[in-house]
Design an enzyme around this catalytic site. Sequence first.
Site: not given
Ligand code: NAP
Ligand code: G4F
Length: 347
Positions: A8, A10-11, A13, A85, A87, A133, A135, A156, A160, A191
């Site tokens: 992960g 390229t994401g 984090d 990472l 996902a 997460s 979540e 999702y 997790k 993001r």
């Molecule tokens: P993100 O921006 O969506 O990045 C996800 C990464 O996973 C990308 O590099 C994506 O590649 C890669 N990926 C997806 N499917 C894959 C596969 N089949 N094989 C290999 N790589 C794959 O997510 P993030 O926000 O950086 O989050 C990083 C991790 O923390 C994730 O596991 C997420 O669920 C978890 N997390 C995030 C948050 C948050 O608030 N950001 C909070 C709690 C947990 P591509 O670039 O090719 O799509």
């Molecule tokens: O930004 P969201 O899509 O993030 P969400 O669902 O909290 O998930 C993110 O955080 C998780 C950690 O708690 C990670 F595990 C997960 O991978 C991801 O990074 O939505 C946040 C809130 C939700 O309640 C959603 O219903 O915003 C609300 N929302 C309202 N309008 C929306 C929208 N969300 C999105 N994506 N798009 C909307 O138009």
Amino acid sequence: MKKALISGITGQDGSFLAEFLLAKDYEVHGIVRRASTFNTERLDPIYADPHERGTALFLHYGDVTDGASLRHILEKSRPDEIYNLAAQSHVRVSFDQAEYTADVVAVGTLRLLEAVRDYVSDGREVRFYQAGSSEMYGAAKPPQDESTPFYPRSPYAASKVAAHWYALNYREAYGLYICNGILFNHESPRRGETFVTRKITRALTRIKLGLQQKLFLGNLDAKRDWGYAGDFVEAMWMMLQQPEPDDYVIATGESHSVREFLDLAASICGVDWKRCVELDPRYLRPTEVDFLQGDSSKARAKIRWKPRVSFAELVRMMVEPDLELAHQEKTLSEAGHRVVQRGLSQG
Ligand code: NAP
Ligand code: G4F
């Protein structure tokens, strides 16, 4: 020189973590999916051509749905630390692609853990970070900490939870050094544009400059504990530097609604959001997570982690670069070029 492998990379984090580890003199290896378009944009500032001498960042094609590729990459990169990472991380999309999400998020973790078992079988040592997460807490009452029972509300989140328990079981069953980080939402200018914070900052800044008229959103009442991604990736590394593996909640401890984020972002932009925001039911989720607020006392005491960036600073930190981006788009548009608004309808 320590070596780290990041799935992960390229994401959001992954890119912050890679920068952080390179600055600590790690050799960093990343797993990248083959795509028909470039997916390494977030790595551009740190990527150097592998033909250049002194490069410490190496990218490998692989996928967590492909166990053989994971084994090959472990053998090639021989890491001391692994950060899992990878996902399908969009909660709403996980309702549309439930099986795929489980395959990547739950079974993908299991595949990597199985590959790690083989990797350590000849006495090699490795430390493993699992990206859990908030979540996973779903409908559990806030504040949530390490002792709060999980109550997942999406495919999702359920995936997790499975990954969390796989990781914990492999720690206990095979004595592997594995930490589960339970991270609350964390954001940044990097993001993905379909998550609500970035969707808001991209749209409001474009609206401010007349490039867009409307912003369609779902539930504005949901509350999240939003921190800064740069602070949060540091916690991942800190967990793996402890003498014993453990699980930690990482959160700011403050919660704000989507509406509050919108209010603040709009006031920084000088836009009246009530005139341009409309509800679109396609962004509502079949089951919502209403209120997340983390208690990270354990991490603060044991690994001495604490967040540096406040909610207000985070919002500003996201609005300003998006305003710059919107200015660039406006310049192009005024010069007669077509500026494409990418698939924001998806998130
Ligand atoms: P993100 O921006 O969506 O990045 C996800 C990464 O996973 C990308 O590099 C994506 O590649 C890669 N990926 C997806 N499917 C894959 C596969 N089949 N094989 C290999 N790589 C794959 O997510 P993030 O926000 O950086 O989050 C990083 C991790 O923390 C994730 O596991 C997420 O669920 C978890 N997390 C995030 C948050 C948050 O608030 N950001 C909070 C709690 C947990 P591509 O670039 O090719 O799509
Ligand atoms: O930004 P969201 O899509 O993030 P969400 O669902 O909290 O998930 C993110 O955080 C998780 C950690 O708690 C990670 F595990 C997960 O991978 C991801 O990074 O939505 C946040 C809130 C939700 O309640 C959603 O219903 O915003 C609300 N929302 C309202 N309008 C929306 C929208 N969300 C999105 N994506 N798009 C909307 O138009």
